[in-house]
Every structure is written in structure tokens, then in C-alpha cells.
Design a protein around this motif. Structure first.
Motif, short mmCIF file in Angstrom:
data_model
loop_
_atom_site.label_atom_id
_atom_site.label_comp_id
_atom_site.label_asym_id
_atom_site.label_seq_id
_atom_site.Cartn_x
_atom_site.Cartn_y
_atom_site.Cartn_z
N PRO A 82 -0.27 -1.23 2.05
CA PRO A 82 0.25 -0.86 3.38
C PRO A 82 0.05 0.60 3.74
CG PRO A 82 2.05 -1.11 1.81
CD PRO A 82 0.81 -1.55 1.11
N ASP A 83 -0.16 1.48 2.75
CA ASP A 83 -0.37 2.89 3.05
C ASP A 83 -1.02 3.57 1.85
OD1 ASP A 83 1.73 3.33 1.18
OD2 ASP A 83 3.21 3.22 2.79
N ALA A 84 -1.37 4.84 2.04
CA ALA A 84 -2.07 5.58 0.99
C ALA A 84 -1.20 5.77 -0.25
CB ALA A 84 -2.52 6.94 1.53
N ALA A 85 0.10 5.99 -0.06
CA ALA A 85 0.98 6.18 -1.21
C ALA A 85 1.03 4.92 -2.07
CB ALA A 85 2.38 6.56 -0.74
N SER A 86 1.10 3.76 -1.43
CA SER A 86 1.11 2.50 -2.18
C SER A 86 -0.22 2.29 -2.89
CB SER A 86 1.40 1.33 -1.24
OG SER A 86 2.67 1.45 -0.65
N ARG A 87 -1.30 2.68 -2.22
CA ARG A 87 -2.62 2.52 -2.83
C ARG A 87 -2.72 3.37 -4.12
NH1 ARG A 87 -5.19 4.02 1.31
NH2 ARG A 87 -5.13 1.97 2.29
N LYS A 88 -2.22 4.59 -4.04
CA LYS A 88 -2.29 5.47 -5.22
C LYS A 88 -1.40 4.94 -6.35
CE LYS A 88 -1.39 10.21 -6.73
NZ LYS A 88 -0.92 11.56 -6.33
N THR A 102 -3.62 0.32 -14.34
CA THR A 102 -4.17 0.74 -15.64
C THR A 102 -3.09 1.16 -16.63
OG1 THR A 102 -4.48 3.00 -14.81
CG2 THR A 102 -6.34 1.48 -14.59
N ALA A 103 -1.83 1.13 -16.19
CA ALA A 103 -0.74 1.58 -17.06
C ALA A 103 -0.44 0.53 -18.12
CB ALA A 103 0.51 1.87 -16.23
N PRO A 131 2.35 -5.45 0.39
CA PRO A 131 2.82 -5.60 -0.98
C PRO A 131 3.31 -4.28 -1.56
CG PRO A 131 0.44 -5.47 -0.95
CD PRO A 131 0.87 -5.51 0.49
N CYS A 132 4.19 -4.38 -2.55
CA CYS A 132 4.67 -3.17 -3.22
C CYS A 132 3.62 -2.70 -4.23
CB CYS A 132 6.00 -3.43 -3.91
SG CYS A 132 5.90 -4.59 -5.29
N ALA A 133 3.85 -1.54 -4.81
CA ALA A 133 2.89 -0.99 -5.77
C ALA A 133 2.78 -1.87 -7.01
CB ALA A 133 3.30 0.43 -6.16
N HIS A 134 3.87 -2.53 -7.40
CA HIS A 134 3.81 -3.40 -8.57
C HIS A 134 2.89 -4.60 -8.33
CE1 HIS A 134 7.75 -1.30 -8.85
NE2 HIS A 134 7.36 -1.13 -10.11
N ALA A 135 2.97 -5.18 -7.12
CA ALA A 135 2.09 -6.31 -6.79
C ALA A 135 0.63 -5.86 -6.81
CB ALA A 135 2.46 -6.89 -5.44
N LEU A 136 0.36 -4.69 -6.25
CA LEU A 136 -1.02 -4.18 -6.26
C LEU A 136 -1.50 -3.94 -7.68
CD1 LEU A 136 -0.77 -1.65 -3.29
CD2 LEU A 136 -1.99 -3.83 -3.28
N GLY A 137 -0.65 -3.31 -8.50
CA GLY A 137 -1.03 -3.06 -9.88
C GLY A 137 -1.29 -4.34 -10.65
#
Length: 453
Positions: A18-24, A31-32, A82-88
Motif C-alpha cells: 500500500p505504500d513505500a514504508a510497507s514495501r521496505k 529475508t528475515a 496487505p501488512c508488512a508481514h503478509a508481504l514478507g
């Protein structure tokens, strides 16, 4: 991220952010080493536990089996979708060893089955309501439309007076007045229920501070605004498509009126623009069978990401319906029913030369003088430096298109240069009076689409 054995690339997954912060953040989580209990199913679901700190691990699950698009579930408190966890998790799903095939745990099974049951119920309800009678002939609605038209006419008349005062007093007064003059004008247009005019009036306030040559640019923008005012006041005399375009530019809402067109739509590009009030998502699609390039616009208020989000480079079998008007040659559409999840494809849009792109934009201006740009695919072009800027040069002809100023300095420009490596590439983007803005590129040989925005 899998669907029927197909794994999406990292670029396609991150296009859902949804935004650059979520993408980062999603990239870092992809990779964590904080994941455990990950797995995927043959029918398009992936799940896992993301730990961190001393708290309970977040339960994350994604379902891509529904044709309407991916669905996300996570126990984290984030309101982004999606949240960052879903993207990861989706990024990790690209590694078979990290996310093996298996049976979903109970908590993931419950979420997946509940989500799919709700999706079936929603589809059934939509089908049952499809035969409802339209309220287009409602006398009360007609009276409200007439009252709004009267308010817009009053606002247009006031705006014409303000433009006349500006020209009589001289453009230097606009520089001294600053943003205040145009913010007040925009507020008056909002009161007149003409948000399109308000947006254009607000943009005039930024022109005097835009650098050398601003008086010429201000005069050009004032002329276009005057033309739109006159178009509204004489809309009854205009051809129907142009009158619909004027209504759209002024800010009147419209519903899609074209017949549904079912096709395999290639996702050409997706990008968001935001201001203090609204986030606008532009989604460009190319129909493999209809040979049409169409635009899906969606909006998110209050910091929320618009929907839908589709991965660039995949195809979606779906129906679209065109909006009325000559704006962008009836390219704006509403995305309707989707019949299958996004899938990889070898389809690429047909391209034109750089001179052909300029001609295409010029022809489009005859139908819509306020058009900023048109979607164009350039074939066999090479990015080359041009002094302090860049241009796309035809590999087989002595012509080139300058890149728009906004395209310089973006990471996408360097991705394009690296992809080309001095060789011709295919580039999709928007061609307008400021130049060409590249959005997606394909290598000269086989290879996936590379998002540039």
C-alpha cells in the motif's frame, strides 16, 4: 506466492504494497529469520508465524485462490492491507525450501475456509441484486442534479470573473498573492460542488513558484481553465462525448455505461499519487484479445490504500465497463467480475515509434484538450543521456522522446538503463506535453516485465 504451482516474482509481490514504508518493511521480513511454521497448499494459500521480541508470534495467512484478488489475514495490529508481514510471507513463498507444501494448521484452515465461504456468499448476493431497478429516473434525484448544475454554473461564472481580473491586473499580482488567492478560489469551487475546478484552481497557486518561465505556464493553465469554463456554460451545444468529458473534468460523478468487455487483461502498470486528502491509484491494463489499453482509477481516503492491487506483468481474466465521455478515448473503465486469479503470461502490448507516440497524443487532444498524457508502448527504444536529462531514442529511426522531468532521479530510471544495457527495450508509459514517463519495461529477449514506478 503460489497459485496452481506458479510463483510470483518479488516485483509482483511488492506491487501489492500500500505504500513505500510497507514495501521496505515487507522486503526486510521476506529475508528475515523470524519465520516458523510456514507452508503452502496446492489451492493457493500460504501461512506462517512471524516472531519478534518476547511477544506471541503473529499468525499470517494469504489466500490467492479467489479470482477477485488476494486476501490477507494477520494478527498484527497494522491497519494496512496487505501488512508488512503478509508481504514478507509472500516473498518467502518464492523459495520452495522456505515454504514447503503441506497441510495448513487449524488456525489457518479456519481463516481460509471462513474467508472463502464469505466470498461465495458475497458473490451470490451480488447476483441476486443484479436485477434491481435503477433509480436513474427518480424525480428527486433529477431535481438534485439540476440544483447542483445551477451551483456549478454560479461557480463557473465567478471563476471567469477572477480569471478576468487576473489578466487585467497583470500576472505579477499572482506571484505577490501566493497560494492564498487560489486556495480561496478553490474553496469557492468546492462550495459550488465542482471539485474538478477546485483542483485546477489550487494547482494555479503552485505555478508562480515553479521556476523560470512561470508566467507562460500560468497563462497556459488559465487558458485551459477558461476553456473548461466555456465548455460547461455551452455544454448543451457540444457533441455528447465532449459534453461528457466536460462534466467529468468539472467534477461531476459518472457511472460506467459501456457494455462489459471480457478479456485477458495484462497488468501494464500500477502506481499511487497522494495529497493531504486522497490517495489515487492508477492501474493500466491491456486486453490481449480486444487490443485495448484501459485505465482503472480507485481512491483511498484518510491514508488508506486504494483497491484493487494487481501485480504488474500478470494477466487477469475479467470484465471491464467503460465510463462515458471522450476523456482518454473512453479508456477509463470500471473493473468488474474476475474469473481467475492473476497468472503469468508471455503477452506484451504492441509498440509504436517515438514519433508515433507524439502523433497519438496530438490526436487525443482533439477530443480532450485538458488531457495530460496518453498511454503508449514504445518498441525498440534505447535510454540515452541528453545533457542533464534523458531521452528514449528509436533504435531504427532518427527520433527520440524526452523523459518527463518527474521521471529523472527516480530509481526506475536506473532500472531501465540497467535493463537496456545499451540495447533496445520495450517500454510502456505515459506520453504528454511534459515528455514521456516510463512505467514498465521488457527486455529485448524473453523476460518478465520490470516495474519502473
Amino acid at each position: 506466492m503460489t497459485q496452481q504451482g506458479v510463483r510470483w516474482t518479488a516485483d509482483q509481490v511488492l506491487a501489492l504494497a500500500p505504500d513505500a514504508a510497507s514495501r521496505k518493511a515487507g522486503s526486510e521480513l521476506g529475508t528475515a529469520g523470524c519465520w516458523s511454521g510456514t507452508g503452502s497448499s496446492d489451492d493457493g494459500a500460504v501461512w506462517g508465524l512471524c516472531g519478534g521480541g518476547a511477544g506471541t508470534p503473529y499468525r499470517t495467512v494469504v489466500d490467492v485462490a479467489d479470482a477477485s484478488g488476494p486476501a490477507y489475514g494477520c494478527s498484527c495490529p497494522s491497519r494496512k492491507l496487505p501488512c508488512a508481514h503478509a508481504l514478507g510471507l509472500l516473498l518467502r513463498a518464492g523459495d520452495v525450501s522456505a515454504v514447503p507444501r503441506g497441510e495448513a494448521p487449524v488456525w489457518a484452515q479456519e481463516w481460509i475456509s471462513g474467508r472463502r465461504k464469505r466470498a461465495r456468499g458475497t458473490e451470490a448476493g451480488a447476483g441476486a441484486s443484479s436485477g434491481s431497478v435503477s433509480g436513474a429516473g427518480d424525480p428527486a434525484a433529477r431535481r438534485r442534479a439540476e440544483r447542483r448544475a445551477e451551483r456549478i454554473t454560479a461557480g463557473v461564472t465567478e471563476l471567469e470573473q477572477r480569471l478576468g481580473d487576473l489578466l487585467r491586473d497583470g500576472l505579477a499580482g499572482a506571484e505577490q498573492a501566493g497560494y492564498g488567492l487560489w486556495e480561496e478560489t478553490a474553496a469557492r469551487m468546492v462550495d459550488a460542488q465542482a471539485p474538478g475546478l477546485a483542483a485546477r484552481a489550487r494547482e494555479l497557486g503552485a505555478v508562480p513558484s515553479s521556476g523560470p518561465g512561470w508566467p507562460v505556464r500560468l497563462l497556459e493553465e488559465c487558458a485551459l481553465l477558461h476553456l473548461l469554463d466555456r465548455g460547461w456554460l455551452r455544454r448543451e451545444r457540444l457533441p455528447d462525448p465532449l459534453a461528457a468529458t466536460v462534466r467529468s473534468r468539472v467534477g461531476l460523478p459518472a457511472a460506467p455505461d459501456g457494455p462489459p468487455v471480457r478479456d485477458r487483461w495484462l497488468v501494464l502498470a500500477q502506481y499511487d499519487t497522494a495529497d493531504a486528502r486522497l490517495t489515487t491509484r492508477r492501474l493500466w491494463l491491456y486486453g490481449a484479445e480486444s487490443d485495448r489499453t484501459v485505465l482503472v482509477l480507485s481512491y483511498g481516503a484518510g491514508g488508506r490504500a486504494p483497491e484493487p492491487a494487481l501485480p504488474v506483468g500478470l494477466t487477469v481474466e475479467a470484465e471491464v465497463s467503460a465510463y462515458p465521455g471522450a476523456e482518454t478515448g473512453r479508456r477509463r473503465v470500471a473493473l468488474g467480475k474476475r474469473f481467475a486469479p492473476p497468472a503469468p503470461t508471455g503477452v506484451r502490448p504492441p509498440g509504436v515509434t517515438t514519433s508515433g507516440a507524439a502523433v497519438r497524443y496530438g490526436e487525443a487532444l482533439r477530443d480532450d484538450p485538458w488531457l495530460e498524457s496518453v498511454p503508449v508502448t514504445l518498441e525498440r527504444v534505447v535510454p540515452v543521456p541528453d545533457g542533464d536529462s534523458w531521452q528514449l531514442a528509436d533504435a531504427d529511426a532518427d527520433s527520440a522522446l524526452p523523459l518527463a522531468p518527474a521521471a529523472h532521479g527516480r530509481p526506475g530510471l536506473w532500472r531501465l538503463v540497467a535493463l537496456a544495457g545499451g540495447a533496445p527495450v520495450t517500454v510502456f508509459g505515459e506520453c504528454g506535453h511534459r515528455g514521456f514517463t516510463p512505467l514498465t519495461a521488457w527486455p529485448s529477449g524473453p523476460g518478465p516485465a520490470v516495474p519502473l514506478c
